[in-house]
Design a protein around this motif. Sequence first.
Motif, PDB file in Angstrom:
ATOM      1  N   PRO A   1      36.772  16.679 -17.052  1.00  0.00           N
ATOM      2  CA  PRO A   1      37.123  18.003 -17.288  1.00  0.00           C
ATOM      3  C   PRO A   1      38.684  18.411 -16.949  1.00  0.00           C
ATOM      4  CG  PRO A   1      35.289  18.178 -15.758  1.00  0.00           C
ATOM      5  CD  PRO A   1      35.814  16.882 -15.723  1.00  0.00           C
ATOM      6  N   GLY A   2      39.306  18.915 -18.317  1.00  0.00           N
ATOM      7  CA  GLY A   2      40.792  19.161 -18.159  1.00  0.00           C
ATOM      8  C   GLY A   2      41.488  17.786 -18.338  1.00  0.00           C
ATOM      9  N   SER A   3      41.255  17.092 -17.655  1.00  0.00           N
ATOM     10  CA  SER A   3      42.149  15.991 -17.871  1.00  0.00           C
ATOM     11  C   SER A   3      41.900  15.177 -19.273  1.00  0.00           C
ATOM     12  CB  SER A   3      41.724  14.783 -16.694  1.00  0.00           C
ATOM     13  OG  SER A   3      41.812  15.467 -15.504  1.00  0.00           O
ATOM     14  N   ASN A   4      40.765  15.032 -19.705  1.00  0.00           N
ATOM     15  CA  ASN A   4      40.435  14.275 -21.007  1.00  0.00           C
ATOM     16  C   ASN A   4      41.315  14.991 -22.229  1.00  0.00           C
ATOM     17  OD1 ASN A   4      38.962  16.957 -21.941  1.00  0.00           O
ATOM     18  ND2 ASN A   4      37.447  16.281 -20.814  1.00  0.00           N
ATOM     19  N   ALA A   5      41.581  16.292 -22.021  1.00  0.00           N
ATOM     20  CA  ALA A   5      42.704  16.796 -22.998  1.00  0.00           C
ATOM     21  C   ALA A   5      44.251  16.872 -22.519  1.00  0.00           C
ATOM     22  CB  ALA A   5      42.269  18.503 -23.296  1.00  0.00           C
ATOM     23  N   LEU A   6      44.173  17.053 -21.158  1.00  0.00           N
ATOM     24  CA  LEU A   6      45.793  17.235 -20.550  1.00  0.00           C
ATOM     25  C   LEU A   6      46.271  15.765 -20.725  1.00  0.00           C
ATOM     26  CD1 LEU A   6      45.077  19.711 -17.911  1.00  0.00           C
ATOM     27  CD2 LEU A   6      46.191  20.268 -20.044  1.00  0.00           C
ATOM     28  N   ALA A   7      45.582  14.489 -20.405  1.00  0.00           N
ATOM     29  CA  ALA A   7      46.102  13.329 -20.532  1.00  0.00           C
ATOM     30  C   ALA A   7      46.802  13.036 -21.847  1.00  0.00           C
ATOM     31  CB  ALA A   7      45.369  12.435 -20.025  1.00  0.00           C
ATOM     32  N   PHE A   8      45.900  13.244 -22.765  1.00  0.00           N
ATOM     33  CA  PHE A   8      46.651  13.023 -24.084  1.00  0.00           C
ATOM     34  C   PHE A   8      48.008  13.688 -24.525  1.00  0.00           C
ATOM     35  CE2 PHE A   8      46.238  15.417 -28.362  1.00  0.00           C
ATOM     36  CZ  PHE A   8      47.102  14.375 -29.056  1.00  0.00           C
ATOM     37  N   VAL A   9      47.858  15.012 -24.128  1.00  0.00           N
ATOM     38  CA  VAL A   9      49.197  15.642 -24.626  1.00  0.00           C
ATOM     39  C   VAL A   9      50.333  15.389 -23.890  1.00  0.00           C
ATOM     40  CG1 VAL A   9      47.678  17.740 -25.683  1.00  0.00           C
ATOM     41  CG2 VAL A   9      48.519  17.824 -23.297  1.00  0.00           C
ATOM     42  N   THR A  10      50.239  15.331 -22.441  1.00  0.00           N
ATOM     43  CA  THR A  10      51.264  14.926 -21.467  1.00  0.00           C
ATOM     44  C   THR A  10      51.818  13.538 -21.757  1.00  0.00           C
ATOM     45  OG1 THR A  10      49.885  14.626 -19.651  1.00  0.00           O
ATOM     46  CG2 THR A  10      50.712  16.819 -19.979  1.00  0.00           C
ATOM     47  N   GLN A  11      50.815  12.546 -21.625  1.00  0.00           N
ATOM     48  CA  GLN A  11      51.379  11.252 -21.868  1.00  0.00           C
ATOM     49  C   GLN A  11      51.736  10.913 -23.294  1.00  0.00           C
ATOM     50  OE1 GLN A  11      51.211   8.151 -19.214  1.00  0.00           O
ATOM     51  NE2 GLN A  11      51.896  10.334 -18.328  1.00  0.00           N
ATOM     52  N   ALA A  12      51.248  11.488 -24.234  1.00  0.00           N
ATOM     53  CA  ALA A  12      51.680  11.227 -25.510  1.00  0.00           C
ATOM     54  C   ALA A  12      53.158  11.793 -25.921  1.00  0.00           C
ATOM     55  CB  ALA A  12      50.888  11.880 -26.536  1.00  0.00           C
ATOM     56  N   PHE A  13      53.428  13.014 -25.184  1.00  0.00           N
ATOM     57  CA  PHE A  13      54.616  13.602 -25.382  1.00  0.00           C
ATOM     58  C   PHE A  13      55.617  12.659 -24.536  1.00  0.00           C
ATOM     59  CE2 PHE A  13      57.904  16.984 -23.722  1.00  0.00           C
ATOM     60  CZ  PHE A  13      58.343  17.025 -24.969  1.00  0.00           C
TER      61      PHE A  13
ATOM     62  N   LEU B   1      38.685   7.634 -18.215  1.00  0.00           N
ATOM     63  CA  LEU B   1      38.788   8.147 -19.432  1.00  0.00           C
ATOM     64  C   LEU B   1      39.987   8.774 -20.066  1.00  0.00           C
ATOM     65  CD1 LEU B   1      35.909  10.381 -21.196  1.00  0.00           C
ATOM     66  CD2 LEU B   1      38.275  10.959 -21.556  1.00  0.00           C
ATOM     67  N   PRO B   2      40.692   9.478 -19.342  1.00  0.00           N
ATOM     68  CA  PRO B   2      41.832  10.341 -19.608  1.00  0.00           C
ATOM     69  C   PRO B   2      43.110   9.309 -20.269  1.00  0.00           C
ATOM     70  CG  PRO B   2      41.033  11.431 -17.792  1.00  0.00           C
ATOM     71  CD  PRO B   2      40.217  10.157 -17.798  1.00  0.00           C
ATOM     72  N   PRO B   3      43.475   8.190 -19.790  1.00  0.00           N
ATOM     73  CA  PRO B   3      44.462   7.395 -20.210  1.00  0.00           C
ATOM     74  C   PRO B   3      44.176   6.780 -21.653  1.00  0.00           C
ATOM     75  CG  PRO B   3      43.933   6.900 -17.981  1.00  0.00           C
ATOM     76  CD  PRO B   3      42.925   7.583 -18.487  1.00  0.00           C
ATOM     77  N   VAL B   4      43.026   6.614 -21.824  1.00  0.00           N
ATOM     78  CA  VAL B   4      42.954   5.757 -23.262  1.00  0.00           C
ATOM     79  C   VAL B   4      43.222   6.521 -24.311  1.00  0.00           C
ATOM     80  CG1 VAL B   4      40.393   6.485 -23.559  1.00  0.00           C
ATOM     81  CG2 VAL B   4      41.050   4.070 -24.192  1.00  0.00           C
ATOM     82  N   ILE B   5      43.242   7.710 -24.416  1.00  0.00           N
ATOM     83  CA  ILE B   5      43.542   8.597 -25.707  1.00  0.00           C
ATOM     84  C   ILE B   5      44.962   8.556 -25.688  1.00  0.00           C
ATOM     85  CG2 ILE B   5      43.382  10.800 -27.054  1.00  0.00           C
ATOM     86  CD1 ILE B   5      40.708  11.396 -25.189  1.00  0.00           C
ATOM     87  N   PRO B   6      45.817   8.750 -25.021  1.00  0.00           N
ATOM     88  CA  PRO B   6      47.242   8.823 -25.081  1.00  0.00           C
ATOM     89  C   PRO B   6      47.687   7.378 -25.145  1.00  0.00           C
ATOM     90  CG  PRO B   6      46.826   9.307 -22.848  1.00  0.00           C
ATOM     91  CD  PRO B   6      45.447   9.757 -23.430  1.00  0.00           C
ATOM     92  N   ALA B   7      47.186   6.538 -24.781  1.00  0.00           N
ATOM     93  CA  ALA B   7      47.546   5.047 -24.906  1.00  0.00           C
ATOM     94  C   ALA B   7      47.201   4.622 -26.153  1.00  0.00           C
ATOM     95  CB  ALA B   7      46.737   4.060 -23.956  1.00  0.00           C
ATOM     96  N   MET B   8      46.077   5.050 -26.865  1.00  0.00           N
ATOM     97  CA  MET B   8      45.517   4.657 -28.372  1.00  0.00           C
ATOM     98  C   MET B   8      46.565   5.461 -29.106  1.00  0.00           C
ATOM     99  SD  MET B   8      44.309   6.126 -31.100  1.00  0.00           S
ATOM    100  CE  MET B   8      43.340   7.501 -30.826  1.00  0.00           C
ATOM    101  N   VAL B   9      47.158   6.801 -29.108  1.00  0.00           N
ATOM    102  CA  VAL B   9      47.918   7.406 -29.860  1.00  0.00           C
ATOM    103  C   VAL B   9      49.409   6.849 -29.801  1.00  0.00           C
ATOM    104  CG1 VAL B   9      46.599   9.485 -30.277  1.00  0.00           C
ATOM    105  CG2 VAL B   9      48.417   9.385 -28.771  1.00  0.00           C
TER     106      VAL B   9
END
Length: 727
Positions: A508-520, A697-705
Amino acid sequence: MSAATLSRRSFISASLIAGGGLLFDLNVPLARAADGTPTILTAFIRILPDNRVIIGAKNAEIGQGAKTMLPMLIAEELDVDWAQVTIEQTHADQSIFGGQVAGGSRTTPREWVPTRRAGAAARAMLVSAAAAQWGVPAERLKTASGKVSDPASGKSLTYAALAVAAAKLPAPDPEKLTLKDAADFRIIGQSIIGPDTPAIVAGKPLFGIDFKLPGMLYAVIENCPAFGGTLKSANIDEVKALPGVAHVLTIKGDGQPESLFDGVAILSKSWWSANKAREALKVEWDDSAVSGFSTEGYAKQAAARRTGKADGDIIRKGDVDAAFAAAAKTVKADYSYPFLAHGTLEPQNCTALFKDGAIEIWAPTQYPENGRSLVAKALNLPPEKIRINFTRIGGGFGRRLMNDYMVRAAVIAAKLPGVPVKLLYSRQDDMRRDFYRPAGWHGFRAALDAKGKLTAFHDHFITFGKDGEPVRAAEMPEYEPPVEFVDNVVMEQSFLSTNMPTGWLRAPGSNALAFVTQAFLDEVAQAAGKDLPTLMLELLGADREIPRGDRSPPFVTARAKAVIEKVCAMAGWDQRARMPKGSGKGFAFYFSHMGYFAEVVEVAIVDSMPKVKTVWVAGDIGSQIINPLNAMHQAQGSVIEGLTQALAGQSITQVAGAVEQSNFDGHPLLRIPDTPDILVEFIRTDYPPTGLGEPALPPVIPAMVNAVHAATGRRIRSLPVTPDMLA
C-alpha cells in the motif's frame, strides 16, 4: 494483535487427549502494547500416540506461505522431523490465538521469536518429563526427530511416550527459554511446499467459493452502481415469483462501504438461478448525492489544483525557496497514476449460519477481527456469539482486509435463522464493488547545485481526502525518499472529494509512490550527469541508522547501499551502453515493509510497447530466509504484479459516480507469455527476519519506466503504459 492480557508468569498449560496424546496450549508473549500490557500468541500443538504432531496455523493463507511458515517455526524448536508434522488451520479468535491479521508483510517479524518460543516451550516440558523419569539433569539430554535421548546412558523416549508425564509438569517461562542457534536449524531455511499445494494443483475444493453446507441457499446482492446511492423501490414480488427463487430481501445499509450499502438480496438453491433472477430486478435508486464524481472531473480538478496553494504540508524543512533561487539547474515534472482494483481471481464470498442467537461464518478473510466487530455491530450481537472460520483465500492483495462480504452475508443469514446462506459476488460485483487503490497526482521540482548535488526537493501531492485527512491508502509518509537525505524539502498535499471506496493494495502506498519518486529521481540523476544508482548511493551517504517515528525499525543506509550494489553487479549495469538500439535497462531502489530491494529491468520496445525481458532483484529481509522456495515465489510474484499494474492496461475509471470496468477485459492481468525471466538473490544481514509479501513489488515499476527511457529517450510519467506514449 490481541489485546488480551496475561495475569501470570506461567503461560503454558498441557493436557491429555484421547488415546494418550498431549495437547499443548501455548500462550507466549508477543510484545507489549502502548499501556505496557503483553499481547499474546496462542498456538496448539497436539502430540498423538503414534508420535505424529499436529500444529495449528493461526493466520489465513492467501499464497503468502503463512500456513507453512508458522508451523515451520514451531516444528524447528520442538525438534521434530517435518515428515511427522500435519498442519491444521485454526479458526479465527484473537482472544485465543493472538493477532491473526494477514497483511502488511508483518507476520514474519511479529512471529519470528514468539512462535519459536511456542515450540521451545513444549520441547522443554518433554525434556523435563524425561529427566524426571530417568533421574538425570535435564541439561544433559538431547532432542531430535520427536525423541528425547540421554547420550550418557543411551536411553531414549518418543515425545508420545512422555506425554502423560509432561502434562503434569509446571510450565516454563518463555522469556527464559533458549532458542536454537541458526547453525542448528534443520527445518528453517529449507524449501518446503505448502500443505494445500497438492489439492490446488488437483483442483480440489479448498476455497471459500467451494464451501458448502446442507440445505444452503445462495445469495446475490444488487447495490446502486454509484457508490452510496440509496434504495427507493424495487419489483420485489415480481422477482420473488420467478422459478427457483426462495427469498428476495431488501437490505437497509448504513452508508459505509465496509459494512452495508442499501441493496436487494436474491436467494435461491443455486447461485446461477439467483444471479439469473437478478436480470429481472428493476430498482430505482436515489444517487443524486453521488452521481457527480468522474475520472474526467478528477483530472480537471487536479490540473487546476497543481499550480495553486496546497491544503497543507506533509513535511517542510530547510529553506526551499532559497535553494531553488541559488540552484545551478532545476528539474520539474508532473506524474500521475490511476485508481486500481485488486482483481482477485476468487470473487468475494462468505457463508453464514445464524442459529439460536449466534452466528457461524466461513470466510476468506485477511482481517477476521475487523469482520467480527462489523458483524457484531450490524446484528447487535456480542462478539463471543460470532465464530469465524478461515477458508483458503484465492487472492487477497489487501482486498480481503475489508470484510463487506462478511457483513452482508451475516445480515442476510440473520433474516433467515437456521438456514445456511452463501453470498457470492459475481465477477462484475467484484470489480465494481472493490476498495480501490487511490489515484494520485504529483507535481515535482528538484534543485541541483553546480556539482550536481540535490539541494532541494518539492512535491505537491494531490489525492483524495476529507476534512483535511487523506482517504484510506492515500497517505504519504513524511520520510518518503529522498526527504531524509536532502536538506531543503517541501512535501505538501491537496485533497479532492470522491465517493469511491478506497483500500490497501499490495504494498500500500509504496506501489504508487515508488513509481513517481524513483522515476523522477532518474530524471534528476540525468540532469546531474549521473545514473540513478550513483545518485542514490550519494544521497544515502555514510553508513548510519535513521530513526523512523512510527514505531518502525530505523532505516539502515548500509543495507540500502548493499542491495543497490548487488543488483547492479547481477544485471551487468556497467555494460548497459552495449545494448542494441531499442533496448535498455532501468534501475530503482525502494524500502518498504522493512525490506530493502533494488531492481534492474531490461526492456525491448516491440510494437510501441515495452517487452520486459529480464528483471534482476536484490533484497535484504534480514538474517534468515525461512522458506527459500516461498521467498522466491513471493519476490517473483511481486514483480509480476507490479508489471501487471504498469503494462497490462489496468485502470479503474468512473462515470456518474459508478465504475465502468466490469471484468478482466477492462482491467487485465499479465499473461504467461509476457512474464520475464526474474532472477532473485537475497543478502543476509544481522537483523531479524522480515516479511516478503510486498517489498519486492514497488521498485519494479520505476525500474521498468526508467528502462523505457534508456531505450527510447522518452519519459513515462503516468500509468498504465499505452502504445501512444511510445508511438
